[in-house]
Motif scaffolding. Structure first.
Motif, PDB file in Angstrom:
ATOM      1  N   ASN A  27      14.575  29.837 -91.610  1.00 55.97           N
ATOM      2  CA  ASN A  27      14.411  28.650 -92.451  1.00 55.97           C
ATOM      3  C   ASN A  27      15.549  27.648 -92.321  1.00 55.97           C
ATOM      4  O   ASN A  27      15.376  26.472 -92.631  1.00 55.97           O
ATOM      5  CB  ASN A  27      14.276  29.045 -93.920  1.00 55.97           C
ATOM      6  CG  ASN A  27      12.933  29.635 -94.245  1.00 55.97           C
ATOM      7  OD1 ASN A  27      11.941  29.395 -93.557  1.00 55.97           O
ATOM      8  ND2 ASN A  27      12.884  30.424 -95.313  1.00 55.97           N
ATOM      9  N   ASN A  47       9.459  33.601 -98.449  1.00 55.10           N
ATOM     10  CA  ASN A  47       9.191  32.169 -98.359  1.00 55.10           C
ATOM     11  C   ASN A  47       9.704  31.659 -97.026  1.00 55.10           C
ATOM     12  O   ASN A  47      10.880  31.811 -96.704  1.00 55.10           O
ATOM     13  CB  ASN A  47       9.854  31.426 -99.517  1.00 55.10           C
ATOM     14  CG  ASN A  47       9.202  31.758-100.840  1.00 55.10           C
ATOM     15  OD1 ASN A  47       7.981  31.831-100.924  1.00 55.10           O
ATOM     16  ND2 ASN A  47      10.006  31.984-101.853  1.00 55.10           N
ATOM     17  N   ASN A  49       9.461  28.414 -93.982  1.00 61.62           N
ATOM     18  CA  ASN A  49       9.072  27.067 -93.565  1.00 61.62           C
ATOM     19  C   ASN A  49       8.362  27.186 -92.230  1.00 61.62           C
ATOM     20  O   ASN A  49       8.980  27.060 -91.179  1.00 61.62           O
ATOM     21  CB  ASN A  49      10.297  26.156 -93.441  1.00 61.62           C
ATOM     22  CG  ASN A  49      10.833  25.749 -94.789  1.00 61.62           C
ATOM     23  OD1 ASN A  49      10.069  25.427 -95.682  1.00 61.62           O
ATOM     24  ND2 ASN A  49      12.145  25.782 -94.937  1.00 61.62           N
ATOM     25  N   ARG A  51       5.131  25.972 -89.815  1.00 65.98           N
ATOM     26  CA  ARG A  51       4.093  24.983 -89.552  1.00 65.98           C
ATOM     27  C   ARG A  51       2.849  25.651 -88.967  1.00 65.98           C
ATOM     28  O   ARG A  51       1.733  25.272 -89.242  1.00 65.98           O
ATOM     29  CB  ARG A  51       4.587  23.926 -88.575  1.00 65.98           C
ATOM     30  CG  ARG A  51       3.495  22.901 -88.240  1.00 65.98           C
ATOM     31  CD  ARG A  51       3.933  21.873 -87.239  1.00 65.98           C
ATOM     32  NE  ARG A  51       5.102  21.176 -87.751  1.00 65.98           N
ATOM     33  CZ  ARG A  51       6.006  20.601 -86.979  1.00 65.98           C
ATOM     34  NH1 ARG A  51       5.890  20.635 -85.679  1.00 65.98           N
ATOM     35  NH2 ARG A  51       7.039  19.985 -87.498  1.00 65.98           N
ATOM     36  N   ARG A 117       0.980  31.409 -95.026  1.00 68.69           N
ATOM     37  CA  ARG A 117       2.406  31.158 -94.773  1.00 68.69           C
ATOM     38  C   ARG A 117       2.607  29.819 -94.067  1.00 68.69           C
ATOM     39  O   ARG A 117       3.689  29.250 -94.114  1.00 68.69           O
ATOM     40  CB  ARG A 117       3.018  32.255 -93.901  1.00 68.69           C
ATOM     41  CG  ARG A 117       2.988  33.621 -94.505  1.00 68.69           C
ATOM     42  CD  ARG A 117       3.928  33.721 -95.686  1.00 68.69           C
ATOM     43  NE  ARG A 117       3.248  34.453 -96.733  1.00 68.69           N
ATOM     44  CZ  ARG A 117       3.581  34.397 -98.002  1.00 68.69           C
ATOM     45  NH1 ARG A 117       4.566  33.647 -98.400  1.00 68.69           N
ATOM     46  NH2 ARG A 117       2.922  35.073 -98.902  1.00 68.69           N
ATOM     47  N   ARG A 120       3.182  25.203 -96.527  1.00 71.96           N
ATOM     48  CA  ARG A 120       3.254  25.535 -97.954  1.00 71.96           C
ATOM     49  C   ARG A 120       3.688  24.319 -98.755  1.00 71.96           C
ATOM     50  O   ARG A 120       4.547  23.553 -98.329  1.00 71.96           O
ATOM     51  CB  ARG A 120       4.254  26.665 -98.181  1.00 71.96           C
ATOM     52  CG  ARG A 120       4.090  27.855 -97.289  1.00 71.96           C
ATOM     53  CD  ARG A 120       3.410  28.981 -97.806  1.00 71.96           C
ATOM     54  NE  ARG A 120       3.766  29.355 -99.158  1.00 71.96           N
ATOM     55  CZ  ARG A 120       3.293  30.444 -99.692  1.00 71.96           C
ATOM     56  NH1 ARG A 120       2.513  31.225 -98.992  1.00 71.96           N
ATOM     57  NH2 ARG A 120       3.579  30.759-100.914  1.00 71.96           N
ATOM     58  N   SER A 123       7.347  22.904 -99.019  1.00 73.31           N
ATOM     59  CA  SER A 123       8.149  23.342 -97.873  1.00 73.31           C
ATOM     60  C   SER A 123       8.352  22.164 -96.925  1.00 73.31           C
ATOM     61  O   SER A 123       7.830  21.071 -97.131  1.00 73.31           O
ATOM     62  CB  SER A 123       7.472  24.500 -97.136  1.00 73.31           C
ATOM     63  OG  SER A 123       6.448  24.026 -96.291  1.00 73.31           O
ATOM     64  N   GLU A 124       9.077  22.411 -95.892  1.00 66.17           N
ATOM     65  CA  GLU A 124       9.334  21.410 -94.862  1.00 66.17           C
ATOM     66  C   GLU A 124       8.029  20.996 -94.162  1.00 66.17           C
ATOM     67  O   GLU A 124       7.919  19.907 -93.627  1.00 66.17           O
ATOM     68  CB  GLU A 124      10.302  22.024 -93.842  1.00 66.17           C
ATOM     69  CG  GLU A 124      10.922  21.058 -92.891  1.00 66.17           C
ATOM     70  CD  GLU A 124      11.937  21.770 -92.020  1.00 66.17           C
ATOM     71  OE1 GLU A 124      11.818  21.652 -90.787  1.00 66.17           O
ATOM     72  OE2 GLU A 124      12.844  22.441 -92.565  1.00 66.17           O
ATOM     73  N   HIS A 125       7.036  21.866 -94.183  1.00 68.72           N
ATOM     74  CA  HIS A 125       5.745  21.619 -93.528  1.00 68.72           C
ATOM     75  C   HIS A 125       4.624  21.746 -94.567  1.00 68.72           C
ATOM     76  O   HIS A 125       4.055  22.818 -94.728  1.00 68.72           O
ATOM     77  CB  HIS A 125       5.523  22.622 -92.394  1.00 68.72           C
ATOM     78  CG  HIS A 125       6.641  22.675 -91.419  1.00 68.72           C
ATOM     79  ND1 HIS A 125       6.923  21.652 -90.545  1.00 68.72           N
ATOM     80  CD2 HIS A 125       7.575  23.631 -91.205  1.00 68.72           C
ATOM     81  CE1 HIS A 125       7.981  21.986 -89.818  1.00 68.72           C
ATOM     82  NE2 HIS A 125       8.395  23.175 -90.198  1.00 68.72           N
ATOM     83  N   PRO A 126       4.276  20.660 -95.260  1.00 76.80           N
ATOM     84  CA  PRO A 126       3.231  20.757 -96.283  1.00 76.80           C
ATOM     85  C   PRO A 126       1.827  20.997 -95.712  1.00 76.80           C
ATOM     86  O   PRO A 126       0.938  21.421 -96.432  1.00 76.80           O
ATOM     87  CB  PRO A 126       3.307  19.418 -97.003  1.00 76.80           C
ATOM     88  CG  PRO A 126       3.975  18.497 -96.052  1.00 76.80           C
ATOM     89  CD  PRO A 126       4.860  19.328 -95.186  1.00 76.80           C
ATOM     90  N   GLY A 128      -0.262  23.081 -92.672  1.00 73.40           N
ATOM     91  CA  GLY A 128      -0.072  24.151 -91.711  1.00 73.40           C
ATOM     92  C   GLY A 128      -1.279  24.323 -90.812  1.00 73.40           C
ATOM     93  O   GLY A 128      -2.376  23.851 -91.100  1.00 73.40           O
TER      94      GLY A 128
END
Length: 173
Positions: A27, A47, A49, A51, A117, A120, A123-126, A128
């Motif tokens: 992360n 949790n 991050n 993509r 996963r 999320r 997160s940095e990648h809303p 996925g």
């Protein structure tokens, strides 16, 4: 080495502290970790991050149930030595772990949990992306993602797939 990518690794038997450290390294944008290679252990409690999730398989190898393991141990043991019928500790060289593992299909709930996963909220990648490495697995994953989570796709749901319909507090003794 050939790709130049640095990989983190998470799997079920990894100690929890190490699992958490691997997740933290993956992360951290300042770390050199580009890829996380994981088993279904990433499905819960970590949790990340992420993509993109790529399933190498929609099945997993697992040990037989405890009853099956005891039956195999009994077959391998000596009837004259009752101790030989008891499974040993996992780190023991006489462990029952050498018995054949079985390949099982990941349940739709497990596939959704792992796929979740990727991308999320917060997160940095809303957003996925999820896919499979092998085309033959893609239809299984697609069906699991399209299925109603409240309805189990199997004829006998596992406790983790059975919705809770009532709850209560039991009195203490």
């Amino acid at each position: 080495r050939k790709t130049g990518l640095r990989c983190g690794v998470i799997y079920g038997r990894l100690p929890p502290e190490t699992r958490t450290a691997q997740a933290r390294l993956f992360n951290d944008p300042a770390s050199d970790y580009d890829v996380l290679i994981a088993t279904d252990a990433i499905g819960m409690g970590i949790n990340l991050n992420i993509r993109r999730v790529v399933f190498m398989a929609v099945t997993k190898w697992t040990s037989p149930s405890a009853a099956e393991t005891l039956a195999q141990a009994a077959l391998a043991g000596s009837p004259d030595d009752p101790d030989s019928l008891t499974p040993s500790a996992p780190d023991d060289p006489n462990s029952t772990e050498h018995f054949a593992k079985v390949r099982v299909q990941l349940s739709p709930a497990q596939l959704r949990q792992i796929a979740g996963r990727a991308g999320r909220f917060g997160s940095e990648h809303p957003v996925g992306y999820v896919t499979t490495f092998y085309h033959s697995d893609h239809r299984v994953l697609s069906a699991a993602l399209a299925a109603d989570p409240a309805v189990s796709a199997s004829s006998s749901p596992t406790p983790s797939e059975t919705p809770i319909t009532t709850a209560g507090i039991m009195p203490t003794a």
